[in-house]
Design an enzyme around this catalytic site. Structure first.
Site, PDB file in Angstrom:
ATOM      1  N   PRO A 249      12.281  52.685  32.018  1.00  0.00           N
ATOM      2  CA  PRO A 249      13.270  51.678  32.421  1.00  0.00           C
ATOM      3  C   PRO A 249      13.304  50.521  31.415  1.00  0.00           C
ATOM      4  O   PRO A 249      12.260  49.963  31.087  1.00  0.00           O
ATOM      5  CB  PRO A 249      12.756  51.185  33.781  1.00  0.00           C
ATOM      6  CG  PRO A 249      11.726  52.183  34.208  1.00  0.00           C
ATOM      7  CD  PRO A 249      11.182  52.802  32.965  1.00  0.00           C
ATOM      8  N   GLU A 250      14.469  50.239  30.912  1.00  0.00           N
ATOM      9  CA  GLU A 250      14.639  49.132  29.968  1.00  0.00           C
ATOM     10  C   GLU A 250      15.212  47.927  30.721  1.00  0.00           C
ATOM     11  O   GLU A 250      15.517  48.016  31.910  1.00  0.00           O
ATOM     12  CB  GLU A 250      15.591  49.559  28.843  1.00  0.00           C
ATOM     13  CG  GLU A 250      15.070  50.703  27.986  1.00  0.00           C
ATOM     14  CD  GLU A 250      13.901  50.267  27.090  1.00  0.00           C
ATOM     15  OE1 GLU A 250      13.636  49.052  26.988  1.00  0.00           O
ATOM     16  OE2 GLU A 250      13.258  51.146  26.517  1.00  0.00           O
TER      17      GLU A 250
END
Ligand code: ZN
Length: 271
Positions: free
Chosen positions: A2-3
């Site tokens: 997850p960014e």
């Protein structure tokens, strides 16, 4: 992984719903990357005031302190009522009067950490080294350009380091540099004002668009209500080695920088 855009989309997915909720119970699963740092019972009875984000940390403001949450490599959060009993990969369950907030994290690089407040050493240890927020008002051009000029690192690696500005992860870095027409290997200090301006704008544009589209390229990402992340990055260069550049038709190339793949168009992106 997850960014920043996925984390922001996660935040938007439950922040309003959980604000004002009272914590009824907290259950921990297997150890995460860092320990909670307080007995889970301490949280019971406290109200959740708000959910903020700093870099890839979610900050849950409680009446008597702060919970810092990180999704690590494979974490996802759900906030819903009537969730089934925690499964083998659910390692943090916070039951409130409005639903349960659950961290699902098969690889367990995520964490939930308690701190008395944001200035507390436990919080600062995680937050102090972070660069400015790319989508906030603090991300000004002058300071950004000065930061570029002060670094002899290749621009791609400077962006990934997250000290100048947070949130430009590996996929986004390739896309941002394509948009700014800068080759990933260019030394940051050699980027002049015009290219720096394009880069500054590209960072905002790419990340804002990712948040808008609901944020993810990750297959096991789900937003806080449990629906699958539906965003597919329409990549210009990332993952497209050997395919024609969408602007000029030249074959996109890939190179390794610090163990990560960088994709670029040798024609559109100047060294
Ligand atoms: Zn091209």
């Amino acid at each position: 992984m997850p960014e920043l855009p996925e984390v922001e989309v996660t935040r938007l997915g439950f922040a309003d719903a959980i604000a004002g909720a009272t914590i009824h119970a907290v259950a921990l699963g297997k150890p995460l990357r860092w320990p909670l740092g307080v007995a889970p019972e301490t949280l019971v009875g406290q109200r959740v005031l708000a959910v903020r984000r700093r870099g890839k940390y979610l900050l849950l403001d409680l009446q008597g302190g702060l919970l810092l949450m990180h999704l690590g490599m494979s974490g996802s959060l759900r906030f819903a009522q009537g969730l089934p009993a925690p499964g083998a990969h659910d390692h943090f369950d916070m039951e409130t009067d409005r639903g349960t907030l659950r961290l699902h994290d098969p690889r367990r690089f995520g964490a939930v950490v308690w701190a008395a407040c944001e200035a507390d050493a436990r919080a600062q240890k995680l937050l102090a080294g972070l660069g400015v927020e790319p989508l906030g008002e603090d991300f000004g051009f002058a300071a950004f350009h000065a930061g570029l000029r002060a670094s002899s690192m290749p621009i791609k690696q400077l962006l990934l380091a997250g000290k100048l500005v947070v949130g430009v992860g590996n996929i986004y870095a390739s896309e941002v540099l394509f948009l700014a027409r800068i080759r990933p290997t260019v030394r940051a200090s050699r980027i002049g004002p015009q290219r720096a301006r394009r880069l500054h704008e590209a960072i905002r544009e790419v990340l804002a668009r990712a948040v808008q589209r609901g944020g993810s390229t990750l297959r096991d990402f789900s937003s806080a209500d449990g629906s699958a992340g539906h965003f597919q990055l329409e990549a210009n260069v990332y993952g497209r080695d050997g395919l024609p550049c969408k602007l000029c038709g030249t074959s996109v190339r890939v190179l390794r920088q610090g163990q990560r793949s960088s994709y670029f168009c040798p024609h559109c992106q100047r060294p």
